[in-house]
Design a protein around this motif. Structure first.
Motif, PDB file in Angstrom:
ATOM      1  N   ILE A  42       0.787  -1.638  -0.125  1.00 14.64           N
ATOM      2  CA  ILE A  42       0.021  -0.291   0.081  1.00 14.64           C
ATOM      3  C   ILE A  42       1.020   1.265  -0.127  1.00 14.64           C
ATOM      4  CG2 ILE A  42      -1.175   1.257   1.715  1.00 14.64           C
ATOM      5  CD1 ILE A  42      -2.725  -1.210   2.381  1.00 14.64           C
ATOM      6  N   LEU A  43       1.927   1.468   0.972  1.00 17.19           N
ATOM      7  CA  LEU A  43       2.602   2.768   1.051  1.00 17.19           C
ATOM      8  C   LEU A  43       3.823   2.435  -0.916  1.00 17.19           C
ATOM      9  CD1 LEU A  43       4.381   1.847   4.382  1.00 17.19           C
ATOM     10  CD2 LEU A  43       2.592   3.778   3.538  1.00 17.19           C
ATOM     11  N   LEU A  44       4.069   1.296  -1.091  1.00 13.68           N
ATOM     12  CA  LEU A  44       4.427   1.419  -2.584  1.00 13.68           C
ATOM     13  C   LEU A  44       3.590   2.141  -3.160  1.00 13.68           C
ATOM     14  CD1 LEU A  44       7.157   1.034  -4.359  1.00 13.68           C
ATOM     15  CD2 LEU A  44       6.218  -1.186  -4.575  1.00 13.68           C
ATOM     16  N   ILE A  45       2.327   1.753  -3.742  1.00 12.34           N
ATOM     17  CA  ILE A  45       1.521   1.593  -4.608  1.00 12.34           C
ATOM     18  C   ILE A  45       1.285   3.659  -4.017  1.00 12.34           C
ATOM     19  CG2 ILE A  45      -1.095   2.181  -5.453  1.00 12.34           C
ATOM     20  CD1 ILE A  45      -0.714  -1.651  -4.941  1.00 12.34           C
ATOM     21  N   THR A  46       1.103   4.197  -2.335  1.00 14.14           N
ATOM     22  CA  THR A  46       1.087   5.495  -2.641  1.00 14.14           C
ATOM     23  C   THR A  46       1.574   6.532  -2.947  1.00 14.14           C
ATOM     24  OG1 THR A  46       0.220   4.695  -0.443  1.00 14.14           O
ATOM     25  CG2 THR A  46       0.623   6.747  -0.561  1.00 14.14           C
ATOM     26  N   HIS A  47       3.474   6.155  -2.786  1.00 14.56           N
ATOM     27  CA  HIS A  47       4.271   6.545  -3.268  1.00 14.56           C
ATOM     28  C   HIS A  47       4.440   6.967  -5.170  1.00 14.56           C
ATOM     29  CE1 HIS A  47       8.231   8.334  -4.334  1.00 14.56           C
ATOM     30  NE2 HIS A  47       8.807   6.813  -4.558  1.00 14.56           N
ATOM     31  N   MET A  48       4.127   5.432  -5.726  1.00 12.96           N
ATOM     32  CA  MET A  48       4.098   5.427  -6.994  1.00 12.96           C
ATOM     33  C   MET A  48       2.786   6.536  -7.792  1.00 12.96           C
ATOM     34  SD  MET A  48       4.808   1.323  -8.001  1.00 12.96           S
ATOM     35  CE  MET A  48       3.628   1.001  -9.047  1.00 12.96           C
ATOM     36  N   VAL A  49       1.545   6.320  -6.992  1.00 16.86           N
ATOM     37  CA  VAL A  49       0.487   7.646  -7.459  1.00 16.86           C
ATOM     38  C   VAL A  49       0.934   8.985  -7.272  1.00 16.86           C
ATOM     39  CG1 VAL A  49      -1.533   8.127  -6.335  1.00 16.86           C
ATOM     40  CG2 VAL A  49      -1.678   5.695  -6.622  1.00 16.86           C
TER      41      VAL A  49
END
Length: 66
Positions: A42-49
């Motif tokens: 979730i944190l990785l996806i947040t950073h990518m977004v």
């Protein structure tokens, strides 16, 4: 000016995800491996977004030499 707008949108997005994780009490579940992996994703996806939002809103403006 576009950079400030992008940072504002990124802050709103990150705050929303942080609030959701906090309300789900993810900070208490990090010791379990399944939750730790899910929170990490979730944190990785947040950073990518965040990166996508920044480059879509700011465009190439931050890289122009004046």
């Amino acid at each position: 000016m576009k950079t400030l707008k992008a940072i504002l949108v990124m802050s709103i997005w990150t705050s929303t995800i942080s609030f959701i994780l906090y309300t789900l009490e993810a900070h208490l579940l990090f010791r379990e491996i399944h939750w730790a992996i899910a929170i990490g994703v979730i944190l990785l996806i947040t950073h990518m977004v965040n990166m996508t939002l920044y480059f879509k809103i700011a465009g190439k403006e931050p890289y122009q030499w004046f």
